[in-house]
Design an enzyme around this catalytic site. Sequence first.
Site, PDB file in Angstrom:
ATOM      1  CB  SER A  33      -1.795  -3.893  -6.481  1.00 32.87           C
ATOM      2  OG  SER A  33      -0.627  -3.389  -7.036  1.00 32.87           O
ATOM      3  CG  HIS A  65       2.297  -7.630  -8.903  1.00 33.65           C
ATOM      4  ND1 HIS A  65       1.630  -7.187 -10.022  1.00 33.65           N
ATOM      5  CD2 HIS A  65       2.142  -6.670  -7.980  1.00 33.65           C
ATOM      6  CE1 HIS A  65       1.112  -6.004  -9.768  1.00 33.65           C
ATOM      7  NE2 HIS A  65       1.406  -5.659  -8.548  1.00 33.65           N
ATOM      8  CG  HIS A  87       4.439  -2.065 -11.478  1.00 32.66           C
ATOM      9  ND1 HIS A  87       4.176  -3.330 -11.005  1.00 32.66           N
ATOM     10  CD2 HIS A  87       3.266  -1.391 -11.426  1.00 32.66           C
ATOM     11  CE1 HIS A  87       2.895  -3.418 -10.677  1.00 32.66           C
ATOM     12  NE2 HIS A  87       2.308  -2.259 -10.919  1.00 32.66           N
ATOM     13  CE1 TYR A  89       6.697  -1.460  -8.133  1.00 34.67           C
ATOM     14  CE2 TYR A  89       5.065   0.077  -8.979  1.00 34.67           C
ATOM     15  CZ  TYR A  89       5.382  -1.128  -8.376  1.00 34.67           C
ATOM     16  OH  TYR A  89       4.386  -1.995  -8.018  1.00 34.67           O
ATOM     17  CD  GLU A  90       8.041  -4.899 -10.777  1.00 34.12           C
ATOM     18  OE1 GLU A  90       8.140  -6.045 -10.334  1.00 34.12           O
ATOM     19  OE2 GLU A  90       7.222  -4.579 -11.664  1.00 34.12           O
ATOM     20  CB  ALA A 117      -4.919  -1.051  -6.373  1.00 29.52           C
ATOM     21  CG  MET A 212       2.833   4.036  -8.509  1.00 31.54           C
ATOM     22  SD  MET A 212       3.817   3.237  -7.235  1.00 31.54           S
ATOM     23  CE  MET A 212       3.364   4.216  -5.795  1.00 31.54           C
ATOM     24  CB  SER A 213       0.215   0.452 -13.329  1.00 32.67           C
ATOM     25  OG  SER A 213      -1.144   0.504 -12.939  1.00 32.67           O
ATOM     26  CG  ASN A 236      -4.394   4.493  -0.966  1.00 30.00           C
ATOM     27  OD1 ASN A 236      -4.154   3.613  -1.792  1.00 30.00           O
ATOM     28  ND2 ASN A 236      -3.920   5.710  -1.078  1.00 30.00           N
ATOM     29  CG  HIS A 248       2.339  -2.259  -0.877  1.00 29.29           C
ATOM     30  ND1 HIS A 248       1.768  -1.792  -2.050  1.00 29.29           N
ATOM     31  CD2 HIS A 248       2.710  -3.530  -1.136  1.00 29.29           C
ATOM     32  CE1 HIS A 248       1.802  -2.736  -2.974  1.00 29.29           C
ATOM     33  NE2 HIS A 248       2.367  -3.806  -2.441  1.00 29.29           N
TER      34      HIS A 248
HETATM   35  I1  8IG Z   1      -3.177   1.112  -4.365  1.00 30.58           I
HETATM   36  O1  8IG Z   1      -1.990   6.683  -3.220  1.00 30.58           O
HETATM   37  C1  8IG Z   1      -2.272   2.773  -4.659  1.00 30.58           C
HETATM   38  N1  8IG Z   1      -1.391   2.933  -5.622  1.00 30.58           N
HETATM   39  N2  8IG Z   1       0.985   6.766  -6.690  1.00 30.58           N
HETATM   40  N3  8IG Z   1      -0.518   6.739  -4.923  1.00 30.58           N
HETATM   41  C2  8IG Z   1       0.121   6.102  -5.948  1.00 30.58           C
HETATM   42  N4  8IG Z   1      -0.094   4.836  -6.249  1.00 30.58           N
HETATM   43  C3  8IG Z   1      -0.988   4.189  -5.508  1.00 30.58           C
HETATM   44  C4  8IG Z   1      -1.680   4.758  -4.449  1.00 30.58           C
HETATM   45  C5  8IG Z   1      -1.434   6.118  -4.137  1.00 30.58           C
HETATM   46  N5  8IG Z   1      -2.488   3.852  -3.923  1.00 30.58           N
END
Ligand code: 8IG
Length: 279
Positions: A33, A65, A87, A89-90, A117, A212-213, A236, A248
């Site tokens: 990302s 993406h 991903h 989650y898709e 990220a 998430m990756s 973040n 996001h």
């Molecule tokens: I950029 O705070 C990003 N991706 N799970 N948690 C999760 N995925 C993320 C985060 C986060 N920040």
Amino acid sequence: MTSDPYAAARASAENLARLSGQERHDVAVVLGSGWAPAADALGTPAAEFDLAEVGGFPAPTVAGHVPLARSVLVGGTRVLIYLGRIHLYEGNSVHAVVHGVRTAAAAGCKVVVLTNASGGINPAFGSGQPVLISDHLNLTGKSPLTGPEPPAGYGPRFTDLSQLYSPRLRALARQANPSLPEGVYAALPGPHYETPAEIRMLRTAGADMVGMSTALEAIAAHHAGAEVLGVSLVTNPAAGLSDSGLDHLEVLDVAKQAASRVGDLLRAVLPRMIADGSA
Ligand code: 8IG
């Protein structure tokens, strides 16, 4: 994708050779990302092509993406860059998620660089901080090695992950930037972010970043015989660690600002990754 993910990777590697005009590649880079600006820092592509033509990739569904790949010569190293990833989650299968790294390995890549990220759990990691992944917690509940017995040329099904993130490649990256910290990356399925209670649990469990990756791709790349370097850009504070919530678009913005700097780091390290220097 055909029912045999290993055969699908071989077929895609043949398409890749045709589309890129490059019989083999040495190093693959997966850009997460907001990392797209890093691609430009790696130099002018010799070829750019749509992953739909490579075959085996589902269409991505997330903003930021782009379903493209590039072939770039960096020094003498033939680098395959994926400008985005698939991903879980898709709604994708674990085999679709790792198809890119399996294809890269089938195309000759001996090194796979995975970028992402992440949310920062370790309070020492502020937004915009790149971190070398030293290890992961795979909390997706999945393995890319489920399914048929791997064919010859791959590791065993019961693959050893005790040195998943190559100490050699981490040392190379630290030669280029001695201030790079290391951390443990927790991979969750998403797409929701965590609750503050989950972040406290992850911190107790030893995680420094959360995302998430990456974890499933790292396993598949290692299993396919490639060395793995993971670089996570903290964008973040994880849930409960700051006063504001998670957005996001803010995340993508922080990533964009840092990505070209990290691209410079990759450009310095990529030509030195192939151990025998013959690339
Ligand atoms: I950029 O705070 C990003 N991706 N799970 N948690 C999760 N995925 C993320 C985060 C986060 N920040």
